[in-house]
Design an enzyme around this catalytic site. Structure first.
Site, PDB file in Angstrom:
ATOM      1  N   ASP A 244      14.519  67.025  71.885  1.00 24.88           N
ATOM      2  CA  ASP A 244      13.285  66.618  71.207  1.00 24.88           C
ATOM      3  C   ASP A 244      12.296  67.775  71.250  1.00 24.88           C
ATOM      4  OD1 ASP A 244      11.774  64.146  70.049  1.00 24.88           O
ATOM      5  OD2 ASP A 244      10.342  65.089  71.415  1.00 24.88           O
ATOM      6  N   THR A 245      11.573  67.977  70.165  1.00 26.67           N
ATOM      7  CA  THR A 245      10.616  69.082  70.068  1.00 26.67           C
ATOM      8  C   THR A 245       9.234  68.554  69.694  1.00 26.67           C
ATOM      9  OG1 THR A 245      12.349  70.624  69.363  1.00 26.67           O
ATOM     10  CG2 THR A 245      10.082  71.272  68.904  1.00 26.67           C
TER      11      THR A 245
END
Length: 211
Positions: free
Chosen positions: A86-87
């Site tokens: 996840d970013t």
């Protein structure tokens, strides 16, 4: 290895690592309801680093758990690895996720204009050990981490922002920009792993998968 993400950027990075899709890894969408977990994590006042890591863990675990309870016992019996990531973009201790609409994208790009921000990418690798005889599946976390890069944007004009939004590129990107695409023109400097900003830190992920 199963990538618990539909992100084309992460698939591209795995391919750049020498992994061939449908030979070395496959891609499946995680069943996790991210919006509910995001709200819970924000309310728990986690740091952005922990927030990102927890989301990556939850994505991978949700898919592993789905397969562990799958009626297809042949599939569930195999030892399988699940990679979640996840970013997010952090500016002034505020988390910038993917934009909700074009107005939200414009708001984020105006905030980032001419300023320095941080990009955090969380990564998690789980192992599902199938046990066909006992009809049990054990899910274990191998490792999870967050990599951070510091990015400085150039000053953006309204025309820059409007033209970029029209391209459609910002709409599925954390912070409303993609460094590997048109948005790369806005980046003056970067400190850290380029691939962290793209969506999957290549070096550390490669070490994790190889181990």
């Amino acid at each position: 290895l199963i990538l618990a993400s539909q992100s084309p950027r992460r698939r591209e990075i795995l391919t750049m690592m020498g992994l061939c899709e449908n030979k070395h890894y496959t891609v499946e969408y995680s069943p996790l309801d991210e919006s509910i977990l995001q709200k819970e994590l924000v309310e728990s006042k986690l740091s952005s680093i922990d927030y990102t890591r927890r989301l990556a863990e939850a994505k991978a675990y949700a898919l592993a758990d789905l397969h562990a309870n799958d009626n297809n016992k042949d599939k569930a019996a195999a030892t399988t690895f699940y990679l979640g990531s996840d970013t997010i973009v952090e500016l002034d201790e505020c988390i910038l996720e993917k934009p909700k609409d074009t107005n939200d994208a414009k708001r984020m790009l105006n905030l980032l204009s001419g300023r320095q921000h941080h990009v955090h990418t969380g990564v998690a690798l789980y192992r599902l050990n199938g046990n066909e005889n006992q009809n049990q599946n054990q899910i274990s976390l191998i490792e999870s981490f967050t990599e951070t890069a510091c990015v400085t944007f150039t000053d953006l004009t309204e025309e820059d922002i409007d033209s970029y939004i029209i391209s459609g590129e910002p709409m599925d990107k954390a912070g409303s920009y993609g460094i590997q695409g048109i948005g790369g023109q806005f980046v003056k400097t970067i400190s850290g792993d380029f691939f962290t900003v793209m969506g999957l830190p290549m070096h550390k992920t490669s070490q994790l998968v190889a181990s």
